[in-house]
Write an enzyme that holds these catalytic residues in place. Structure first.
Site, PDB file in Angstrom:
ATOM      1  N   CYS A 141     157.667  77.271   0.646  1.00 55.04           N
ATOM      2  CA  CYS A 141     156.563  76.559   1.251  1.00 55.04           C
ATOM      3  C   CYS A 141     155.772  77.401   2.258  1.00 55.04           C
ATOM      4  O   CYS A 141     155.071  78.302   1.852  1.00 55.04           O
ATOM      5  CB  CYS A 141     157.052  75.260   1.868  1.00 55.04           C
ATOM      6  SG  CYS A 141     155.753  74.031   1.941  1.00 55.04           S
ATOM      7  N   HIS A 189     161.486  72.451  -1.490  1.00 54.03           N
ATOM      8  CA  HIS A 189     162.380  72.317  -0.323  1.00 54.03           C
ATOM      9  C   HIS A 189     163.579  71.487  -0.748  1.00 54.03           C
ATOM     10  O   HIS A 189     163.721  71.100  -1.882  1.00 54.03           O
ATOM     11  CB  HIS A 189     161.679  71.504   0.753  1.00 54.03           C
ATOM     12  CG  HIS A 189     160.737  72.224   1.642  1.00 54.03           C
ATOM     13  ND1 HIS A 189     161.144  73.182   2.529  1.00 54.03           N
ATOM     14  CD2 HIS A 189     159.387  72.076   1.815  1.00 54.03           C
ATOM     15  CE1 HIS A 189     160.074  73.597   3.214  1.00 54.03           C
ATOM     16  NE2 HIS A 189     159.023  72.940   2.803  1.00 54.03           N
ATOM     17  N   ARG A 249     148.478  64.990   1.982  1.00 52.32           N
ATOM     18  CA  ARG A 249     149.434  66.075   1.763  1.00 52.32           C
ATOM     19  C   ARG A 249     150.081  65.861   0.388  1.00 52.32           C
ATOM     20  O   ARG A 249     150.133  64.734  -0.113  1.00 52.32           O
ATOM     21  CB  ARG A 249     150.509  66.099   2.854  1.00 52.32           C
ATOM     22  CG  ARG A 249     149.969  66.398   4.243  1.00 52.32           C
ATOM     23  CD  ARG A 249     151.086  66.426   5.279  1.00 52.32           C
ATOM     24  NE  ARG A 249     152.011  67.523   5.079  1.00 52.32           N
ATOM     25  CZ  ARG A 249     151.783  68.781   5.468  1.00 52.32           C
ATOM     26  NH1 ARG A 249     150.644  69.086   6.088  1.00 52.32           N
ATOM     27  NH2 ARG A 249     152.665  69.740   5.266  1.00 52.32           N
TER      28      ARG A 249
HETATM   29  N1  GLN Z   1     152.123  74.322   6.867  1.00 55.03           N
HETATM   30  C1  GLN Z   1     152.072  74.481   5.457  1.00 55.03           C
HETATM   31  C2  GLN Z   1     151.304  73.352   4.765  1.00 55.03           C
HETATM   32  O1  GLN Z   1     151.134  72.367   5.291  1.00 55.03           O
HETATM   33  C3  GLN Z   1     153.495  74.574   4.893  1.00 55.03           C
HETATM   34  C4  GLN Z   1     154.289  73.323   5.081  1.00 55.03           C
HETATM   35  C5  GLN Z   1     155.777  73.510   4.765  1.00 55.03           C
HETATM   36  O2  GLN Z   1     156.383  74.589   4.911  1.00 55.03           O
HETATM   37  N2  GLN Z   1     156.424  72.427   4.358  1.00 55.03           N
HETATM   38  O3  GLN Z   1     150.957  73.479   3.662  1.00 55.03           O
END
Ligand code: GLN
Length: 250
Positions: free
Chosen positions: A96, A197, A133
């Site tokens: 990520c 993840h 998101r």
């Molecule tokens: N900050 C990055 C995003 O929002 C990665 C997020 C994360 O590592 N889960 O895409």
């Protein structure tokens, strides 16, 4: 010589979301269960690393703020030794936020672009503070006869691959790199990046073994990895894949 798996965990205190540290525990545990010695080097802000300090480098995820704190040190201090290690056959796994920093740049929700390590031909743009998101469980199918990879994703960034990187897999269930082109993750040589993840490796033991095998092949080519029973892992995977695929393909 007894084979040794040398792991370097970059920014363990800064880039570590959804138990990403668990990936280190799985790599170490699966190697030790085969009688392979393991060393784990934590390297954070201000710590120098050498290309020969490890054969497997890991970077976890983080919010935009953590990525911004890490990037100066990552690109300024660690890029050279990492690129040399990769050129010499070392493995890199990044998840990520760490994955996004393997590319050419990451454009966060706010503020200036973050330069990347350019170890993978890709770039990432956050869709903006008000955009949804990409969150949820994720199942991808790698090319060839590799088993599906499963995990959890939560990212605002949308990643796009250039011609120099191939996807880690095709999205079966979930969003993946950008929620549009059905690709997930990226790979080139022994450099791997993914939005998976969870952490990733407890649910994907075959992929963990692949990384161990590739990392060992740098100095201990041909080290056998006797199969492990993985009964619980197989049960958890089957349950999750059946549930997610059924949800996405009713
Ligand atoms: N900050 C990055 C995003 O929002 C990665 C997020 C994360 O590592 N889960 O895409």
């Amino acid at each position: 010589m007894t084979p040794v798996l040398r792991i370097c965990h970059l920014y363990p205190d800064l880039l570590n979301l959804y138990g990403d540290r668990g990936n280190i525990m799985v790599l170490a545990g699966r190697a030790r269960r085969r009688g392979i010695a393991v060393t784990v080097l934590d390297a954070g802000l201000g710590d120098d690393i050498g290309p020969d300090d490890a054969d497997l480098f890991f970077i976890g995820g983080g919010e935009d703020r953590q990525q911004r704190i890490a990037v100066g040190d990552l690109v300024g201090r660690k890029r050279g030794p990492l690129a040399d290690a990769v050129a010499d056959g070392a493995v890199v796994l990044a998840v990520c936020g760490g994955y996004q920093l393997l590319g050419k740049f990451y454009r966060p929700a706010e503020g200036d672009d973050l330069p990347g390590l350019a170890l993978l031909d890709l770039w990432t743009e956050h869709a903006g503070p008000s955009a949804p998101r990409l969150i949820g469980n994720l199942v991808i199918q790698p090319d060839g006869d590799e088993p599906p990879l499963i995990g959890f994703e939560n990212h605002g960034g949308r990643t796009y691959l250039g011609p120099g990187a191939r996807p880690l897999g095709r999205v079966v269930a979930g969003w993946g790199n950008n929620g549009r082109d059905r690709t997930e993750g990226a790979a080139a040589g022994h450099v791997y990046g993914t939005y998976l993840h969870g952490p990733l490796l407890p649910k994907n033991p075959a992929f963990a073994d692949r990384l161990i095998r590739e990392a060992l092949s740098r100095r201990f080519a041909g080290t056998p990895l006797v199969p492990l029973p993985d009964i619980l892992e197989a049960q958890a995977r089957e349950a999750m894949i059946n549930r997610l695929v059924a949800q996405h393909h009713p």
